[in-house]
Every structure is written in C-alpha cells, then in structure tokens.
Motif scaffolding. Structure first.
Motif, PDB file in Angstrom:
ATOM      1  N   ALA A  65       0.830  -1.208   0.000  1.00 57.61           N
ATOM      2  CA  ALA A  65       0.000   0.000   0.000  1.00 57.61           C
ATOM      3  C   ALA A  65       0.863   1.256   0.000  1.00 57.61           C
ATOM      4  CB  ALA A  65      -0.930  -0.013   1.208  1.00 57.61           C
ATOM      5  N   LEU A  66       1.964   1.213   0.742  1.00 56.33           N
ATOM      6  CA  LEU A  66       2.872   2.360   0.805  1.00 56.33           C
ATOM      7  C   LEU A  66       3.440   2.670  -0.574  1.00 56.33           C
ATOM      8  CD1 LEU A  66       4.440   4.246   2.928  1.00 56.33           C
ATOM      9  CD2 LEU A  66       6.302   2.584   2.673  1.00 56.33           C
ATOM     10  N   ARG A  67       3.914   1.653  -1.250  1.00 59.13           N
ATOM     11  CA  ARG A  67       4.504   1.868  -2.578  1.00 59.13           C
ATOM     12  C   ARG A  67       3.438   2.227  -3.616  1.00 59.13           C
ATOM     13  NH1 ARG A  67       8.638   2.938   0.022  1.00 59.13           N
ATOM     14  NH2 ARG A  67      10.320   1.401   0.251  1.00 59.13           N
ATOM     15  N   ALA A  68       2.227   1.714  -3.449  1.00 55.07           N
ATOM     16  CA  ALA A  68       1.143   2.054  -4.373  1.00 55.07           C
ATOM     17  C   ALA A  68       0.787   3.536  -4.293  1.00 55.07           C
ATOM     18  CB  ALA A  68      -0.087   1.200  -4.085  1.00 55.07           C
ATOM     19  N   ARG A  69       1.015   4.151  -3.128  1.00 52.92           N
ATOM     20  CA  ARG A  69       0.770   5.591  -2.969  1.00 52.92           C
ATOM     21  C   ARG A  69       1.915   6.414  -3.534  1.00 52.92           C
ATOM     22  NH1 ARG A  69      -0.886   3.844   2.250  1.00 52.92           N
ATOM     23  NH2 ARG A  69       1.040   4.625   3.201  1.00 52.92           N
ATOM     24  N   GLY A  70       2.949   5.765  -4.024  1.00 54.10           N
ATOM     25  CA  GLY A  70       4.109   6.483  -4.545  1.00 54.10           C
ATOM     26  C   GLY A  70       5.046   6.963  -3.462  1.00 54.10           C
ATOM     27  N   ASP A  71       4.923   6.396  -2.269  1.00 52.30           N
ATOM     28  CA  ASP A  71       5.751   6.792  -1.131  1.00 52.30           C
ATOM     29  C   ASP A  71       7.065   6.014  -1.184  1.00 52.30           C
ATOM     30  OD1 ASP A  71       6.915   7.213   1.404  1.00 52.30           O
ATOM     31  OD2 ASP A  71       4.941   7.522   2.317  1.00 52.30           O
ATOM     32  N   ALA A  72       8.171   6.744  -1.277  1.00 51.43           N
ATOM     33  CA  ALA A  72       9.487   6.110  -1.422  1.00 51.43           C
ATOM     34  C   ALA A  72      10.254   6.027  -0.105  1.00 51.43           C
ATOM     35  CB  ALA A  72      10.325   6.871  -2.448  1.00 51.43           C
ATOM     36  N   ALA A  93       8.346  -6.649  -3.089  1.00 55.25           N
ATOM     37  CA  ALA A  93       7.203  -5.806  -2.736  1.00 55.25           C
ATOM     38  C   ALA A  93       7.607  -4.350  -2.525  1.00 55.25           C
ATOM     39  CB  ALA A  93       6.524  -6.339  -1.482  1.00 55.25           C
ATOM     40  N   GLY A  94       8.927  -4.089  -2.478  1.00 51.98           N
ATOM     41  CA  GLY A  94       9.382  -2.709  -2.362  1.00 51.98           C
ATOM     42  C   GLY A  94      10.256  -2.400  -1.174  1.00 51.98           C
ATOM     43  N   ALA A  95      10.622  -3.432  -0.387  1.00 48.43           N
ATOM     44  CA  ALA A  95      11.529  -3.187   0.738  1.00 48.43           C
ATOM     45  C   ALA A  95      12.910  -2.800   0.223  1.00 48.43           C
ATOM     46  CB  ALA A  95      11.629  -4.428   1.618  1.00 48.43           C
ATOM     47  N   ASP A  96      13.578  -1.954   0.968  1.00 48.49           N
ATOM     48  CA  ASP A  96      14.928  -1.528   0.609  1.00 48.49           C
ATOM     49  C   ASP A  96      15.995  -2.421   1.233  1.00 48.49           C
ATOM     50  OD1 ASP A  96      14.494   1.304  -0.742  1.00 48.49           O
ATOM     51  OD2 ASP A  96      13.140   1.177   0.960  1.00 48.49           O
ATOM     52  N   ASP A  97      15.620  -3.124   2.298  1.00 51.28           N
ATOM     53  CA  ASP A  97      16.570  -3.986   2.984  1.00 51.28           C
ATOM     54  C   ASP A  97      15.775  -5.027   3.768  1.00 51.28           C
ATOM     55  OD1 ASP A  97      18.920  -5.034   3.950  1.00 51.28           O
ATOM     56  OD2 ASP A  97      19.632  -3.177   4.866  1.00 51.28           O
TER      57      ASP A  97
END
Length: 222
Positions: A65-72, A93-97
């Motif tokens: 949901a965080l990444r779907a909002r465009g939140d980096a 899913a978009g985790a950085d680490d």
C-alpha cells in the motif's frame, strides 16, 4: 532521523524504540498493520522498520500500500522469517533492505545510516561543512581537527542540519527529527540546543533566519 517501528511484539517494540531514542533518533512505534497504514498515510518518516507478521494487516500489505501511494520512504523489513522466499517477496514488494531477527543493534544502525545516505545521494558517510566533520557511525564531531563533545540531542540537531547544508529547516521540521510521540518538547528547545551548539562550534557555522528557521554552512548574503 525519524523512524517508525512497526512491531507487534511488545518487548521488541519497546526495546527498539528506547535503543533508537538513546542513539538520538526520533523513534515511534505502532503494533499492527492497520495502525501503520494510517500513520504512514498521514505523517512523514525517514525510515520504517517493518515486521511481516502483524495483526489486522500483514507487513507485506502495508508495504504494498505504501509503494502504491508512490511513497518512497526507505523500508527495512525486520522479521524472524529467514526463508529465501520470504526475503524475495519482501524485496520484490518494495523493501529496501531485509534484516532477520535476532540481530545486533549496531547492524541495524548501520543499515539505517546506509538508507539515509542513499536517499540523500551521498557516498561519503562523513558529513562535512567548512572544517566541521560529523561521523554518524562513530558519533564523533570535530571542528578544525579538534574533537567536540555533544549530547545526543545536540548531535541529532547538528546532523539534521549538516545533511542538507544551506537548506533552511523550520523549528517544526527539526523537532520532528529530535522527538518521538509522547516526548515532551519545550517551546524553546531548538533555540536552546542551537545556542549550545554555537557555544561549542563557534558562531560562523550555524545561522538563524528570522521567521523561517536555521541552516548550516557559510553565511548567506543578506
């Protein structure tokens, strides 16, 4: 650095929050995915420590949901799930680490610093302005090669200013970097810490722009 901890285990969440605050971070903590979703949609953080096994909404759902909002916002998954498939799913899913429990605090701090450098586009871990040097890893500060002893809050304030040299940061922005939820903030706290820093570092490095905030670097033309 302002960090949100998303962790349903009370002992782990509390110990992480206190450990990070002890290192000068502004650390806040929520215990379920639904609360994390609401907070991340309304407030800004510099990094998120995200467990996967959460009540109401899973960590992967929060991350998606965080990444779907465009939140980096940088997200470090912190979980006991050590299977390769879980790591791949988290990173995809978009985790950085991805950090597996149990872990050492020093490793977590190093990963948070690395994410801070990545966001700022810095390769050098040491922050420098004029002849001032600040090393987030060793928490050493020098001016003209001489060590300067700072409190945790003084260090955090100076680091926030040095991360964006020349940029004017408001009192509210700096308070967000220094204080977590529930921590008492005196109305003149930032002014007091700035006064203490100038006394230790000199008057030529840290500047006040009346009505706007503060910045670090050479004085700007009036």
């Amino acid at each position: 650095m302002r960090v949100l901890i998303v962790e349903d285990d009370g002992m782990i969440g509390e110990s992480l929050r206190e450990a990070l605050r002890g290192q000068g971070f502004a650390a806040d903590w929520v215990r379920d995915g639904r609360a994390a979703d609401a907070v991340l949609a309304s407030e800004r953080f510099d990094a998120v420590l995200l467990d996967l096994g959460l009540p109401h909404k899973s960590g992967l759902q929060v991350l998606t949901a965080l990444r779907a909002r465009g939140d980096a916002t940088p997200v470090i998954v912190v979980t006991a799930r050590d299977a390769l498939s879980d790591k791949v799913a988290g990173l995809d899913a978009g985790a950085d680490d991805y950090l597996v429990k149990p872990f050492e605090l020093d490793e977590l701090l190093a990963r948070l610093r690395a994410q801070g450098r990545r966001v700022a586009g810095r390769a050098n871990p040491v922050l420098a302005v004029l002849d001032l040097r600040l090393d987030p890893a060793t928490r050493e500060v020098t001016r003209g090669g001489r060590p300067v002893l700072l409190s945790a809050r003084e260090f955090a304030l100076l680091q926030a200013l040095l991360e964006r040299p020349g940029a004017i940061l408001s009192r509210a922005q700096l308070e967000d970097r220094l204080y977590g939820w529930g921590e008492e903030v005196e109305s003149n706290a930032i002014s007091v810490y700035m006064h203490q820093l100038r006394r230790k570092l000199g008057d030529d490095l840290l500047h006040t722009v009346r009505g706007l905030g503060y910045y670090a670097g050479p004085a700007k033309d009036a």
